[in-house]
Design a protein around this motif. Structure first.
Motif, mmCIF file in Angstrom:
data_model
loop_
_atom_site.group_PDB
_atom_site.id
_atom_site.type_symbol
_atom_site.label_atom_id
_atom_site.label_comp_id
_atom_site.label_asym_id
_atom_site.label_seq_id
_atom_site.Cartn_x
_atom_site.Cartn_y
_atom_site.Cartn_z
ATOM 1 N N ALA A 539 -1.373 -15.484 14.459
ATOM 2 C CA ALA A 539 -0.368 -14.495 14.072
ATOM 3 C C ALA A 539 -0.928 -13.091 14.254
ATOM 4 O O ALA A 539 -0.300 -12.107 13.872
ATOM 5 N N VAL A 540 -2.103 -13.018 14.854
ATOM 6 C CA VAL A 540 -2.766 -11.737 15.031
ATOM 7 C C VAL A 540 -3.648 -11.834 16.282
ATOM 8 O O VAL A 540 -4.231 -12.885 16.542
ATOM 9 N N SER A 541 -3.677 -10.764 17.079
ATOM 10 C CA SER A 541 -4.558 -10.760 18.251
ATOM 11 C C SER A 541 -6.003 -10.820 17.770
ATOM 12 O O SER A 541 -6.351 -10.234 16.749
ATOM 13 N N TRP A 542 -6.824 -11.520 18.522
ATOM 14 C CA TRP A 542 -8.205 -11.781 18.083
ATOM 15 C C TRP A 542 -9.143 -10.901 18.912
ATOM 16 O O TRP A 542 -9.235 -11.079 20.125
ATOM 17 N N PRO A 543 -9.829 -9.948 18.291
ATOM 18 C CA PRO A 543 -10.636 -9.019 19.083
ATOM 19 C C PRO A 543 -11.924 -9.635 19.633
ATOM 20 O O PRO A 543 -12.434 -10.605 19.088
ATOM 21 N N ARG A 544 -12.417 -9.028 20.713
ATOM 22 C CA ARG A 544 -13.735 -9.403 21.237
ATOM 23 C C ARG A 544 -14.831 -8.624 20.540
ATOM 24 O O ARG A 544 -15.970 -9.066 20.461
ATOM 25 N N ALA A 545 -14.463 -7.408 20.097
ATOM 26 C CA ALA A 545 -15.453 -6.507 19.506
ATOM 27 C C ALA A 545 -14.749 -5.663 18.458
ATOM 28 O O ALA A 545 -13.561 -5.349 18.601
ATOM 29 N N GLY A 546 -15.496 -5.313 17.410
ATOM 30 C CA GLY A 546 -14.918 -4.492 16.349
ATOM 31 C C GLY A 546 -14.360 -3.184 16.896
ATOM 32 O O GLY A 546 -13.372 -2.660 16.390
ATOM 33 N N GLY A 547 -14.995 -2.678 17.955
ATOM 34 C CA GLY A 547 -14.563 -1.409 18.527
ATOM 35 C C GLY A 547 -13.186 -1.464 19.177
ATOM 36 O O GLY A 547 -12.616 -0.426 19.495
ATOM 37 N N GLN A 548 -12.640 -2.654 19.376
ATOM 38 C CA GLN A 548 -11.286 -2.763 19.965
ATOM 39 C C GLN A 548 -10.173 -2.569 18.949
ATOM 40 O O GLN A 548 -9.023 -2.374 19.326
ATOM 41 N N VAL A 549 -10.485 -2.700 17.664
ATOM 42 C CA VAL A 549 -9.404 -2.670 16.679
ATOM 43 C C VAL A 549 -8.954 -1.233 16.426
ATOM 44 O O VAL A 549 -9.779 -0.323 16.495
ATOM 45 N N PRO A 550 -7.679 -0.998 16.131
ATOM 46 C CA PRO A 550 -6.619 -1.994 16.046
ATOM 47 C C PRO A 550 -6.221 -2.530 17.419
ATOM 48 O O PRO A 550 -5.976 -1.761 18.342
ATOM 49 N N VAL A 551 -6.165 -3.850 17.504
ATOM 50 C CA VAL A 551 -5.775 -4.482 18.756
ATOM 51 C C VAL A 551 -4.536 -5.323 18.467
ATOM 52 O O VAL A 551 -4.520 -6.111 17.530
ATOM 53 N N PHE A 552 -3.458 -5.107 19.224
ATOM 54 C CA PHE A 552 -2.206 -5.827 18.989
ATOM 55 C C PHE A 552 -1.399 -5.789 20.274
ATOM 56 O O PHE A 552 -1.623 -4.930 21.135
#
Ligand code: BGC
Length: 709
Positions: A539-552
């Protein structure tokens, strides 16, 4: 109504303010004097509701203070955070959202309401409807994920589950939609930090779930602890009074968050409790949870003319009406203990929901389902035998001793297999001395099941994390276990997506095991053994790296669209721009394909309907469940719309090699953006319709529709 007016006319100011006063109790304080203060306050009419006290004996004793000793005999309201189960704990909401199944969302809330009501509780502080796109924020675990359309469906199902379906009839149990609003957008994912999102985004992303909750008849709403562009939500008259009350017609109770009225001073908008209480009451907040500011300061505010007795009466009326709707005047006490049969049914529901919430993230080798002939498994990791952790955050009345660990679940499912279980390392901390024994244990086994991730307390309230990797020394354990040369199935426990690209690449199979609740171990065993096929979706996009968030997925288009082969495009130099796993991702043992899509008509008018259907085929000889998402894109609009917006989800069970069809009839209004402001109607022009098994465009079947002027 007559009862309410009669009571109101008989009440002193102090008794009125008592109705607006919610006071915390603590279940642990039970000895002489334990709840005596609460009891005295209730008898004196100074306390109208209590949070965090539950259990037949305790609530009945306090209720007697109201019904037998208080002057006006107004029953006290008991409220609790029943978030994902009361005694029987269901999967955490972020995991349950991944079922994309409103019937189950409703059923688990109904079962939890029944359990909580038996314990004297009449109101829960749920559903939590904060759209969350930043996995650093610990409260992402409590809500329905990144998508406002899903959150709105979740809101309806949960309100119906908690309260029953007839919106205006009496319900034994009430829901509180929270946290109103945009709490999920806290700066840098840091708990309680300020929020600054565009008004358009507030309306299109953060408000739709609350509108849906109001539409479903929710009894109460809780403003967020945070501010929005400098105006704390507890004092946000524009959204509480104008949008929620006047525009949406919400006539239920607004209950502040814990201490939030007094916190207005720390927010820097009130000099003292007097100003804070005035701001909150004037904004429409009826109940002051825990701060005591209303009781303390409103008499003076009234004297000074800063609030009117009408303001106070309006709120008291709403609180009395809530108590009436909950049937408390007629039946103020809890109603005895549950029948054994109910317990079994609730546990069965918990197991079914839990197994369907498990998301098979990767499957690289043929290690699943577990071979029934397996003789020896190494069950490694700090979460392997951790029953208590399985309950996750917000499991107030859940009994740790009643939660099934992975070890217990697997042992029950594989009675003839030897299972050697070793933690290897603690969930958090530096000690690594048991890693060598863990590796030794793996060498002896035919298969390794590695249970790693977060503890229950690493997500939920006040649990933001800046790094999204495995805590403590768990990476060292995983590296050593993966190097041992045995097939490794990884169960990843967490209240948020964890950025572990290395694990995604190296595990033979990786499953998101979230916090699945009381039946976690059995549910995981069901899926690992193939007793049930994995069907959970993210139910949520799963990031590869913390630096990508917010990722959606619902990004707005860029003038320089993301393209790994183009330097001057919207991307990173060091990490791909795509998430590790897209929204909606989740594998199964079956491989299901979408074969052909039909979308008619190609041109449609404003009062028309679009019919979309898709042929679905199971390519394999095992059964499975198809989950098909329907997205729209408004190609050209005066204000850019997201590249994808979800408008439908369908599920279909398919036997081996079976074919089927899923279809939708979309009224043209569904082409509009969500929210009521500022563009409630779709603009004429070209729209794209995409169907897929996730938000990954690579798997889409697509069509175009022209909306005629
Ligand atoms: C949380 C709310 C919760 C309340 C009562 C607060 O700290 O933000 O979500 O309902 O406490 O426990």
């Amino acid at each position: 109504m007559r009862r309410i007016e009669r009571l109101l006319a008989a009440m002193t100011l102090s008794e009125k303010l008592g109705q607006l006063n919610m006071v915390p109790g603590t279940r642990l304080v039970t000895g002489p004097g334990g709840h005596r203060d609460l009891g005295e306050g209730i008898s004196a009419g100074r306390i109208g509701s209590v949070l965090n006290v539950w259990g037949a004996e305790q609530t009945d004793a306090l209720q007697r203070s109201a019904m037998e000793h208080s002057r006006l005999k107004v029953p006290v309201l008991f409220a609790l955070d029943v978030i994902h189960g009361h005694r029987t704990i269901f999967p955490v909401p972020l995991a349950e959202a991944g079922l994309f199944d409103p019937d189950t969302w409703e059923a688990t809330a109904r079962a939890a309401a029944a359990e909580a009501a038996q314990d004297g509780i009449a109101l829960t502080f749920a559903p939590m409807l904060d759209v969350a796109r930043d996995a650093r924020w610990g409260r992402i675990v409590e809500g329905p994920g990144e998508d406002p359309w899903v959150a709105a469906r979740f809101a309806e199902a949960k309100v119906h589950g908690w309260q029953g379906r007839a919106p205006d009839s009496r319900a034994r149990f009430g829901a509180t939609a929270k946290h109103f609003c945009a709490y999920g957008a806290v700066t840098a994912g840091r708990e309680y930090a300020s929020v600054d999102v565009a008004e358009r985004t507030v309306h299109a992303v953060y408000l739709p779930p609350f509108a849906a909750a109001v539409g479903a008849g929710v009894f109460a709403i809780m403003p967020a602890l945070t501010d929005l562009a400098g105006v704390p939500m507890t004092a946000n008259a524009a959204l509480l009074k104008v949008w929620l009350r006047a525009r949406l017609g919400f006539d239920g109770v607004i209950v502040s968050d814990y201490n939030a009225v007094t916190d207005l001073c720390r927010h820097g908008v009130a000099a003292d409790n007097l100003e804070a209480a005035v701001l909150a009451l004037k904004a429409g907040v009826d109940i002051d949870m825990a701060s005591g500011a209303y009781v303390q300061a409103l008499p003076l505010a009234l004297e000074r003319g800063l609030v009117t007795s009408r303001d106070i009466d309006t709120s008291v009326r709403r609180v009395l009406r809530l108590k009436e709707r909950l049937g408390l005047f007629d039946d103020p006490y809890q109603r005895g203990s549950r029948a054994a049969q109910d317990v079994l049914q609730t546990r069965a529901l918990a197991r079914a929901a839990a197994r369907r919430a498990i998301v098979l993230l990767t499957l690289r080798r043929d290690v699943l389902t577990l071979d029934p002939a397996l003789r020896r498994i190494a069950l490694i990791g700090p979460l392997a035998a951790a029953g208590r952790e399985m309950l996750g955050p917000w499991a107030a009345a859940g009994e740790p001793g009643e939660a099934v660990s992975v070890l217990e679940g697997l042992s029950a499912a594989l009675p003839n297999c030897r299972i050697d279980c070793l933690a290897g390392v603690a969930i958090d901390g530096d000690a690594t001395h048991e890693i060598a024994s863990a590796v030794e244990c793996c060498r002896e086994a035919e298969l390794v099941i590695l249970c790693v991730g977060e503890s229950a307390s690493m997500s939920g309230e006040a649990a933001s994390r800046a790094e999204l990797g495995l805590p403590g020394s768990q990476r060292a354990l995983a590296d050593a276990v993966l190097a041992a040369g045995k097939p490794v199935v990884v169960l990843l426990f967490s209240g948020r997506p964890l950025a572990v690209p290395w694990l995604c690449e190296r595990a033979d199979a990786l499953l998101a095991a979230w916090f699945l609740g009381s039946e976690a171990g059995h549910a995981l065993a069901d899926v690992l053994t193939g007793q049930s096929a994995p069907s959970g979706k993210l139910a949520v996009s799963w990031p590869r790296a913390g630096g990508q968030v917010p990722v959606f997925y619902a990004q707005r288009p860029s003038g320089r669209p993301s393209d790994e082969t183009e330097h001057y495009s919207s991307r990173y130099l060091d990490v791909p721009f795509t998430p590790q796993f897209p929204f909606g991702h989740g594998l199964s043992y079956a491989r299901i394909v979408l074969e052909a899509m039909q979308c008619v008509p190609a041109q449609v008018r404003g009062d028309g309907e679009i019919e979309v259907s898709v042929a679905v085929r199971n390519e394999t000889n095992v059964g499975g469940e198809a989950t098909v998402f329907l997205f729209i894109r408004d190609v050209v609009a005066r204000v850019a719309r997201p590249v994808l917006e979800l408008r439908g989800v369908r599920k279909l069970q398919l036997g081996p090699s079976e074919r089927g069809t899923v279809s939708w009839r979309l009224p043209v209004e569904m082409l509009a953006g969500l929210g009521d402001d500022p563009e409630p109607l779709p603009e004429p022009g070209l729209f794209e319709i995409h169907v897929g098994q996730s938000a990954d465009p690579a798997g889409f079947l697509s069509a175009r529709v022209e909306l005629m002027p």
